[in-house]
Design an enzyme around this catalytic site. Structure first.
Site, PDB file in Angstrom:
ATOM      1  N   SER A  41      27.846  16.451  75.782  1.00 31.60           N
ATOM      2  CA  SER A  41      26.964  16.167  76.704  1.00 31.60           C
ATOM      3  C   SER A  41      27.459  14.773  77.322  1.00 31.60           C
ATOM      4  O   SER A  41      27.015  14.448  78.576  1.00 31.60           O
ATOM      5  CB  SER A  41      25.524  16.283  76.484  1.00 31.60           C
ATOM      6  N   THR A  72      27.502  22.213  73.593  1.00 35.63           N
ATOM      7  CA  THR A  72      26.159  21.830  73.867  1.00 35.63           C
ATOM      8  C   THR A  72      25.194  23.009  74.502  1.00 35.63           C
ATOM      9  O   THR A  72      25.762  23.865  75.114  1.00 35.63           O
ATOM     10  CB  THR A  72      26.267  20.508  74.700  1.00 35.63           C
ATOM     11  N   ASP A 116       8.041  27.491  84.308  1.00 38.87           N
ATOM     12  CA  ASP A 116       9.399  27.619  84.623  1.00 38.87           C
ATOM     13  C   ASP A 116       9.685  28.415  85.953  1.00 38.87           C
ATOM     14  O   ASP A 116       9.451  29.588  85.807  1.00 38.87           O
ATOM     15  CB  ASP A 116      10.099  28.414  83.400  1.00 38.87           C
ATOM     16  N   THR A 124      13.844  20.897  80.178  1.00 38.99           N
ATOM     17  CA  THR A 124      14.792  21.492  81.380  1.00 38.99           C
ATOM     18  C   THR A 124      16.075  20.757  81.446  1.00 38.99           C
ATOM     19  O   THR A 124      16.223  19.846  81.113  1.00 38.99           O
ATOM     20  CB  THR A 124      13.730  21.081  82.854  1.00 38.99           C
ATOM     21  N   ALA A 136      12.591  15.987  75.352  1.00 40.99           N
ATOM     22  CA  ALA A 136      13.868  16.271  74.669  1.00 40.99           C
ATOM     23  C   ALA A 136      14.608  16.949  75.556  1.00 40.99           C
ATOM     24  O   ALA A 136      15.610  17.966  74.863  1.00 40.99           O
ATOM     25  CB  ALA A 136      13.569  16.659  73.487  1.00 40.99           C
ATOM     26  N   ARG A 162      16.471  16.140  79.160  1.00 45.92           N
ATOM     27  CA  ARG A 162      17.249  15.243  79.955  1.00 45.92           C
ATOM     28  C   ARG A 162      16.484  14.136  80.456  1.00 45.92           C
ATOM     29  O   ARG A 162      15.366  14.284  81.008  1.00 45.92           O
ATOM     30  CB  ARG A 162      18.009  15.915  81.237  1.00 45.92           C
ATOM     31  N   ASP A 195      13.308  11.473  73.086  1.00 48.16           N
ATOM     32  CA  ASP A 195      14.741  11.697  72.661  1.00 48.16           C
ATOM     33  C   ASP A 195      15.819  11.322  73.633  1.00 48.16           C
ATOM     34  O   ASP A 195      16.822  11.144  73.364  1.00 48.16           O
ATOM     35  CB  ASP A 195      14.766  13.070  71.916  1.00 48.16           C
ATOM     36  N   GLU A 223      21.265   6.388  79.593  1.00 45.42           N
ATOM     37  CA  GLU A 223      21.880   6.457  78.369  1.00 45.42           C
ATOM     38  C   GLU A 223      23.441   6.099  78.480  1.00 45.42           C
ATOM     39  O   GLU A 223      24.218   6.282  79.573  1.00 45.42           O
ATOM     40  CB  GLU A 223      21.919   7.688  77.536  1.00 45.42           C
ATOM     41  N   HIS A 266      18.814  10.854  71.292  1.00 48.84           N
ATOM     42  CA  HIS A 266      19.462  11.837  71.885  1.00 48.84           C
ATOM     43  C   HIS A 266      19.951  12.666  70.775  1.00 48.84           C
ATOM     44  O   HIS A 266      21.020  13.111  70.732  1.00 48.84           O
ATOM     45  CB  HIS A 266      20.199  11.546  73.100  1.00 48.84           C
ATOM     46  N   GLY A 302      18.847  17.829  68.742  1.00 43.91           N
ATOM     47  CA  GLY A 302      19.526  18.889  68.588  1.00 43.91           C
ATOM     48  C   GLY A 302      20.583  18.763  67.581  1.00 43.91           C
ATOM     49  O   GLY A 302      21.620  19.852  67.394  1.00 43.91           O
ATOM     50  N   TYR A 303      20.319  17.610  66.870  1.00 46.31           N
ATOM     51  CA  TYR A 303      21.505  17.355  65.987  1.00 46.31           C
ATOM     52  C   TYR A 303      21.430  17.910  64.549  1.00 46.31           C
ATOM     53  O   TYR A 303      21.895  17.091  63.542  1.00 46.31           O
ATOM     54  CB  TYR A 303      21.827  15.899  65.818  1.00 46.31           C
TER      55      TYR A 303
END
Length: 368
Positions: free
Chosen positions: A48, A69, A149, A177, A208, A210, A234, A239, A256, A259-260
């Site tokens: 990303s 990603t 949504d 989102t 978590a 953007r 996160d 960034e 960030h 998702g790691y």
């Protein structure tokens, strides 16, 4: 046909092993990938932090771009289509990891405050691959999700998807989102002063998705006015040179890495690898399954019965026990502590550490 040349972000796990079955692999830091690097590259594989558009790939040999990603807002898909470059995004690859991150954050906060989670209303902004699993996780913990949504609301016509203002009385709001700037539902600065000023006092706010979805100046104001009882971030604006003052004020702040998980990272590699194989018309010769190390012993959870039904009714003692079990697998406050050490640094130094924490992130297994 000559073997293709593949340039991949050096932080993509097993990139050399996987894509090396297809051709020559070069690795480079994602923020440093430039047009000059792609002159003789056929396939580009990013994460990303690499902005991919016509200015990067036009006039090069690149004919396939894959992002390992779940999100793809860093790639201008329209530019690639105009240039005749194939594009693949590993949508949903780390969705479970992000859902587990949120569970770890909620359980940790509840334990520290001596509170329960059962019955709390949690507003989920964005119910795609990630958000839908966050919803499932919330229900497992006995929470009551409220879904927002707009694209899905139009697509399905379901009353289950509520407008954003229906989330204002939730106990927790969490954002998942993509980042969009136009169309009927732009998400840039979606969560700003109008939202925070009307959000119920004492709510928890989490992001978590953007960083740019949240107007950080408005978040500062909400903290100044003591409207929020907890903040979990996160993702951040600007960034990697994030706002050190905001980092100092949040309850859990991480670089960030929601998702790691090892599984999430490997899913991303495997999905792009299979798409690259299909693009080249070759059979896959590498499998992520062979790269996953065996798990250690599981943690016994005496008294939790068969899972979801029991978890949904945990009292404060049960929440504390579950939090201990979850954080034994994923100690989320370790990630917070590592980033928090940058609070007094210059923005440039904080940015270097932010990227280094992502690059050297320790192995984290999923607990579900």
């Amino acid at each position: 046909m000559p073997r293709p040349t593949i340039l991949a972000d050096e932080n993509i796990p097993f990139a050399r092993e996987a894509f090396g079955t297809l051709g020559e692999v070069r690795l480079r830091h994602g923020r440093q990938i430039a047009h000059a690097d792609l002159a003789d590259v056929d396939l580009l594989v990013v994460r990303s932090i690499t902005r991919v558009d016509a200015s990067l790939v036009a006039g090069t040999r690149v004919r396939f771009v894959g992002t390992a990603t779940s999100g793809s807002d860093h790639v201008d898909a329209a530019d690639l289509e105009r240039l005749g470059v194939a594009f693949f995004a590993a949508l949903g690859c780390n969705a479970n990891a992000v859902a587990e991150y949120m569970a770890a954050a909620w359980l940790t906060l509840a334990k520290l405050r001596g509170e329960t989670l059962a019955g709390r209303r949690v507003g989920v902004v964005g119910v795609g691959h990630v958000g839908s699993l966050v919803v499932q996780m919330a229900r497992t913990l006995g929470m009551v999700p409220v879904l927002n949504d707009p694209p899905k609301a139009r697509e399905t016509g379901s009353a289950a998807y509520r407008p954003l203002h229906d989330l204002l009385d939730c106990d927790i709001v969490t954002c998942h989102t993509p980042l969009t700037f136009d169309g009927p539902d732009p998400t840039y600065r979606l969560i700003g002063e109008p939202f925070f000023s009307r959000l119920r006092s004492g709510a928890w706010f989490c992001n978590a998705g953007r960083g740019e979805v949240v107007h950080e100046a408005a978040l500062h104001t909400a903290l100044d006015e003591q409207r929020l009882d907890a903040v979990v971030l996160d993702v951040w604006d600007h960034e990697p040179e994030i706002d050190g003052r905001l980092l100092a004020r949040v309850d859990i702040g991480t670089p960030h890495i929601a998702g790691y998980s090892l599984e999430g990272k490997l899913n991303g590699t495997a999905m792009v690898y299979r798409a690259a194989c299909a693009f080249l018309g070759v059979e896959p010769a590498w499998s992520a399954a062979a790269a996953v190390p065996p798990r250690g012993r599981g943690l016994p959870l005496a008294g939790f019965g068969d899972g979801g039904a029991a978890l949904a009714h945990l009292d404060r003692g049960g929440i504390a026990a579950l939090a201990d079990a979850v954080t034994a697998v994923y100690p989320i406050l370790r990630d917070d502590e590592a980033l928090r050490k940058t609070v007094g640094m210059t923005a440039a130094d904080r940015g270097r550490v932010f990227d280094a924490l992502r690059k050297t992130y320790p192995v984290r297994r999923e607990f579900s």
